[in-house]
Design an enzyme around this catalytic site. Structure first.
Site, PDB file in Angstrom:
ATOM      1  N   HIS A 292      -5.204  -5.546  -8.306  1.00  0.00           N
ATOM      2  CA  HIS A 292      -6.579  -5.084  -8.513  1.00  0.00           C
ATOM      3  C   HIS A 292      -6.586  -3.765  -9.262  1.00  0.00           C
ATOM      4  O   HIS A 292      -5.548  -3.117  -9.425  1.00  0.00           O
ATOM      5  CB  HIS A 292      -7.306  -4.902  -7.166  1.00  0.00           C
ATOM      6  CG  HIS A 292      -6.731  -3.809  -6.314  1.00  0.00           C
ATOM      7  ND1 HIS A 292      -5.538  -3.937  -5.643  1.00  0.00           N
ATOM      8  CD2 HIS A 292      -7.179  -2.556  -6.053  1.00  0.00           C
ATOM      9  CE1 HIS A 292      -5.274  -2.819  -4.984  1.00  0.00           C
ATOM     10  NE2 HIS A 292      -6.254  -1.960  -5.218  1.00  0.00           N
TER      11      HIS A 292
ATOM     12  N   ASP B  30      -8.980  -0.249  -8.837  1.00  0.00           N
ATOM     13  CA  ASP B  30      -9.959   0.293  -7.892  1.00  0.00           C
ATOM     14  C   ASP B  30     -11.340   0.452  -8.528  1.00  0.00           C
ATOM     15  O   ASP B  30     -11.451   0.899  -9.671  1.00  0.00           O
ATOM     16  CB  ASP B  30      -9.505   1.679  -7.386  1.00  0.00           C
ATOM     17  CG  ASP B  30      -8.209   1.598  -6.582  1.00  0.00           C
ATOM     18  OD1 ASP B  30      -7.931   0.552  -5.982  1.00  0.00           O
ATOM     19  OD2 ASP B  30      -7.484   2.614  -6.562  1.00  0.00           O
TER      20      ASP B  30
ATOM     21  N   HIS C  84      -2.800  -2.492  -9.773  1.00  0.00           N
ATOM     22  CA  HIS C  84      -1.757  -2.182  -8.800  1.00  0.00           C
ATOM     23  C   HIS C  84      -1.845  -3.120  -7.602  1.00  0.00           C
ATOM     24  O   HIS C  84      -2.859  -3.802  -7.395  1.00  0.00           O
ATOM     25  CB  HIS C  84      -1.795  -0.711  -8.377  1.00  0.00           C
ATOM     26  CG  HIS C  84      -3.081  -0.260  -7.765  1.00  0.00           C
ATOM     27  ND1 HIS C  84      -4.200   0.062  -8.504  1.00  0.00           N
ATOM     28  CD2 HIS C  84      -3.434  -0.066  -6.477  1.00  0.00           C
ATOM     29  CE1 HIS C  84      -5.171   0.441  -7.704  1.00  0.00           C
ATOM     30  NE2 HIS C  84      -4.738   0.356  -6.464  1.00  0.00           N
TER      31      HIS C  84
ATOM     32  N   ARG D  82      -5.591   8.749  -0.083  1.00  0.00           N
ATOM     33  CA  ARG D  82      -6.002   8.480  -1.466  1.00  0.00           C
ATOM     34  C   ARG D  82      -7.251   9.266  -1.825  1.00  0.00           C
ATOM     35  O   ARG D  82      -8.236   9.234  -1.096  1.00  0.00           O
ATOM     36  CB  ARG D  82      -6.270   6.983  -1.654  1.00  0.00           C
ATOM     37  CG  ARG D  82      -6.411   6.599  -3.119  1.00  0.00           C
ATOM     38  CD  ARG D  82      -6.647   5.119  -3.291  1.00  0.00           C
ATOM     39  NE  ARG D  82      -8.036   4.792  -3.027  1.00  0.00           N
ATOM     40  CZ  ARG D  82      -8.493   3.549  -2.895  1.00  0.00           C
ATOM     41  NH1 ARG D  82      -7.687   2.527  -2.970  1.00  0.00           N
ATOM     42  NH2 ARG D  82      -9.771   3.322  -2.683  1.00  0.00           N
TER      43      ARG D  82
HETATM   44  C1  SIN Z   1      -4.553   1.014  -3.129  1.00  0.00           C
HETATM   45  O1  SIN Z   1      -4.712  -0.159  -3.414  1.00  0.00           O
HETATM   46  O2  SIN Z   1      -5.257   1.878  -3.617  1.00  0.00           O
HETATM   47  C2  SIN Z   1      -3.448   1.407  -2.177  1.00  0.00           C
HETATM   48  C3  SIN Z   1      -2.109   1.335  -2.777  1.00  0.00           C
HETATM   49  C4  SIN Z   1      -1.018   1.526  -1.751  1.00  0.00           C
HETATM   50  O3  SIN Z   1      -1.313   1.661  -0.560  1.00  0.00           O
HETATM   51  O4  SIN Z   1       0.143   1.523  -2.145  1.00  0.00           O
END
Ligand code: SIN
Length: 275
Positions: free
Chosen positions: A95, A97, A250, A265
């Site tokens: 995906h 974000d 990612h 995050r």
């Molecule tokens: C995310 O998808 O923003 C998280 C990525 C992660 O936890 O490695």
């Protein structure tokens, strides 16, 4: 600041720098690395939550994701957490974000707080490389298309994230997230053309039915998830990743059952996307 590539397609590993006091020309050099390479992992950091927020503000604004549990005391920080007994993880499918926002987030700064003894890597894929790999004929078709993005099926009660920590944040209200973006966008800094659809949030091409859209979307996803366009971040204590949502996908690997993983995050405000 030392910089080494993570793979042939994208990503760099950065050492010999401290983000807590990075500013001016050195910060501009790091931003350039992220814009040109899609993602950077910076090793050996000691960023407190307050320093994480202060560093993020030096990139511009912060987008607060209303669907994530906030870390108590720091509303700007979304906690991406998987407990020992949980089966599903957050971000376990490819995906980008916030593509369901009309002005999607520019990127994210993810700080490792608690890591499993092994596993829990994050994979990234280059949307510039994916676009470049398409035929001229398909590129011409995509140039005229926009796609619809939503997160309702993910964040709604009973949705994809019902069995993660985010379930506590689900209010029971009907969601209506929706945005329309060009299928091919141009990076505002590098000018590179990028494929901008993803399997988590893109539902269909604008003006097409979902049934009509799925075969072509499926083909684009098969190209975008090719291993040759990927890099992997192996997390270590003190690691921080910064990625550009416009240029990458990612995926957080879910291969550490029975162990806890906690990441902090901060999502960075973006600019309107343009074809
Ligand atoms: C995310 O998808 O923003 C998280 C990525 C992660 O936890 O490695």
């Amino acid at each position: 600041m030392k910089v080494a590539p993570l793979s042939a397609a994208l990503g760099v590993e950065v050492t010999d720098v401290q983000l807590a006091d990075l500013a001016g020309a050195s910060l501009d050099a790091l931003k350039r690395q992220v814009f040109e390479n899609g993602v950077a992992v910076i090793r050996d950091q000691q960023l407190s939550p307050d320093q994480h927020i202060a560093f993020a503000k030096r990139w511009g604004g912060i987008d607060v994701n209303p669907f994530f549990p906030t870390n108590s005391g720091w509303p700007e920080i979304a906690e991406v957490r998987k407990a020992e007994e949980q089966k599903d993880n957050i971000g376990g499918g490819w995906h980008t974000d916030h593509s369901f926002d009309s002005v999607p987030a520019m990127g994210s700064i993810l700080v490792a707080r608690e890591l499993p003894p092994s596993g829990g890597d994050t994979l990234f894929s280059s949307m510039g490389a994916a676009y470049d790999a398409l035929s001229d004929g398909l590129k011409a078709t995509l140039a005229g298309l926009s796609a619809v993005h939503t997160a309702d099926h993910i964040y709604q009660p009973g949705g994809y994230y019902s069995h993660t920590d985010l379930a506590d944040e689900m209010t029971g209200q009907e969601l209506s997230t929706r945005a329309v973006h060009p299928v091919v966008i141009r990076h505002p800094v590098t000018g590179r053309k990028l494929l901008y659809v993803n399997g988590a949030f893109t539902t269909h091409f604008e003006g097409w039915t979902r049934e009509e859209s799925l075969p072509l979307l499926g083909y684009l996803y098969s190209v975008a998830s090719r291993e040759e366009f990927q890099c992997r971040i192996e997390w270590r204590p003190g690691s921080v990743a910064i990625w550009d949502n416009r240029a990458t996908w990612h995926l957080a690997q879910n291969d550490y059952h029975g162990h806890r993983r906690v990441m902090h995050r901060i999502t960075l405000t973006g600019d309107p996307l343009a074809a």
